[in-house]
Design a protein around this motif. Structure first.
Motif, short mmCIF file in Angstrom:
data_model
loop_
_atom_site.label_atom_id
_atom_site.label_comp_id
_atom_site.label_asym_id
_atom_site.label_seq_id
_atom_site.Cartn_x
_atom_site.Cartn_y
_atom_site.Cartn_z
N GLU A 130 0.83 -1.20 0.00
CA GLU A 130 0.00 0.00 0.00
C GLU A 130 0.87 1.25 0.00
OE1 GLU A 130 -3.31 2.26 2.81
OE2 GLU A 130 -2.83 0.16 3.20
N GLY A 131 1.97 1.23 0.74
CA GLY A 131 2.88 2.37 0.78
C GLY A 131 3.49 2.66 -0.57
N PHE A 132 3.85 1.62 -1.32
CA PHE A 132 4.37 1.80 -2.67
C PHE A 132 3.34 2.50 -3.54
CE2 PHE A 132 3.95 -0.34 -6.89
CZ PHE A 132 4.95 0.34 -7.57
N PHE A 133 2.10 2.02 -3.50
CA PHE A 133 1.06 2.64 -4.31
C PHE A 133 0.84 4.10 -3.90
CE2 PHE A 133 -0.79 -1.81 -5.01
CZ PHE A 133 -0.29 -1.90 -6.30
N ARG A 134 0.85 4.36 -2.60
CA ARG A 134 0.61 5.73 -2.14
C ARG A 134 1.73 6.67 -2.61
NH1 ARG A 134 0.03 4.75 2.83
NH2 ARG A 134 -2.23 4.58 2.79
N ARG A 135 2.97 6.21 -2.51
CA ARG A 135 4.08 7.05 -2.98
C ARG A 135 3.95 7.37 -4.46
NH1 ARG A 135 6.80 3.33 0.20
NH2 ARG A 135 7.67 2.21 -1.61
N CYS A 136 3.61 6.35 -5.25
CA CYS A 136 3.46 6.56 -6.69
C CYS A 136 2.31 7.50 -7.00
CB CYS A 136 3.25 5.23 -7.40
SG CYS A 136 4.70 4.17 -7.46
N VAL A 137 1.18 7.30 -6.33
CA VAL A 137 0.01 8.16 -6.60
C VAL A 137 0.32 9.60 -6.22
CG1 VAL A 137 -2.37 8.64 -5.95
CG2 VAL A 137 -1.67 6.28 -6.42
N LEU A 138 0.91 9.81 -5.07
CA LEU A 138 1.25 11.18 -4.65
C LEU A 138 2.20 11.83 -5.65
CD1 LEU A 138 1.70 10.69 -0.80
CD2 LEU A 138 -0.01 12.14 -1.92
N ALA A 139 3.21 11.10 -6.10
CA ALA A 139 4.16 11.65 -7.07
C ALA A 139 3.47 11.95 -8.39
CB ALA A 139 5.33 10.68 -7.27
#
Length: 199
Positions: A130-139
């Motif tokens: 989930e953290g990976f997805f969140r970092r990508c979405v925010l970027a």
């Protein structure tokens, strides 16, 4: 002075991982583990602790070679939107290629609800995804390649649910068109709205 171990730790961990992956946590006994690892129970316990501790080591070994490797590679090599797209596409490809499914997802379904300690381990590892997805979405929201809404929090959780769903569905119905279609619909939510054309 401690005696050096007379076995290849990586090789025996891989053997135990395959045992858990093939038969599940509950379906794998300490005797099964010892047989597959080539260790007597006393050596197994001395080297790795109890079955819970060994499973945690195996799960991390599995994730290091799979999910964590993929996350590190995609974050290093791809822009955010493409990283998410590649991740989901690779999940579909792996799901179709390996009938065993994902050890992490299998464990979440089999053991997580019934074993608090293993459930906590599985939840922590899912939080990494989930953290990976969140970092990508925010970027991606910052650079305009991912839609500003829904929020990164909601999108990352939806993507996590998509991965879980793809992995579970592939065990029951390994249909390429079905899995790719589901992934495509999830990815469509990332696309920013088309600019309005004024007359």
């Amino acid at each position: 002075m401690a005696r050096p171990r007379a076995f290849d730790e990586i090789a025996v961990l891989d053997a135990a991982t395959d045992q858990f992956w093939q038969h599940g946590y509950a379906g794998t006994s300490v005797r099964d583990l010892g047989r597959s690892m080539g260790l007597v129970p006393a050596s197994l316990y001395n080297a790795f602790g109890d079955k819970h501790a060994l499973f945690t080591r195996c799960l991390d070994r599995y994730l290091d070679r799979n999910m964590r490797e993929r996350i590190a590679r995609l974050e290093r090599e791809r822009p955010p939107h493409a990283a998410i797209t590649c991740f989901l596409n690779e999940i579909v490809t792996r799901s179709l290629a390996d009938p065993r499914g994902c050890l992490l997802v299998n464990s979440a379904l089999e053991v997580g609800p019934h074993d608090q300690a293993i459930g906590a381990v599985v939840a922590a590892r899912l939080a990494e995804l989930e953290g990976f997805f969140r970092r990508c979405v925010l970027a991606g929201q910052r650079d305009g390649t991912i839609a500003p809404q829904p929020s990164a929090h909601d999108l990352s959780r939806l993507l996590l649910c998509t991965v879980m769903g793809l992995r579970v569905l592939s065990r029951a119905r390994a249909d390429a068109a079905l899995l790719r279609g589901a992934a495509r619909q999830a990815l469509a939510l990332l696309d920013p709205p088309a600019p309005e054309h004024r007359a």
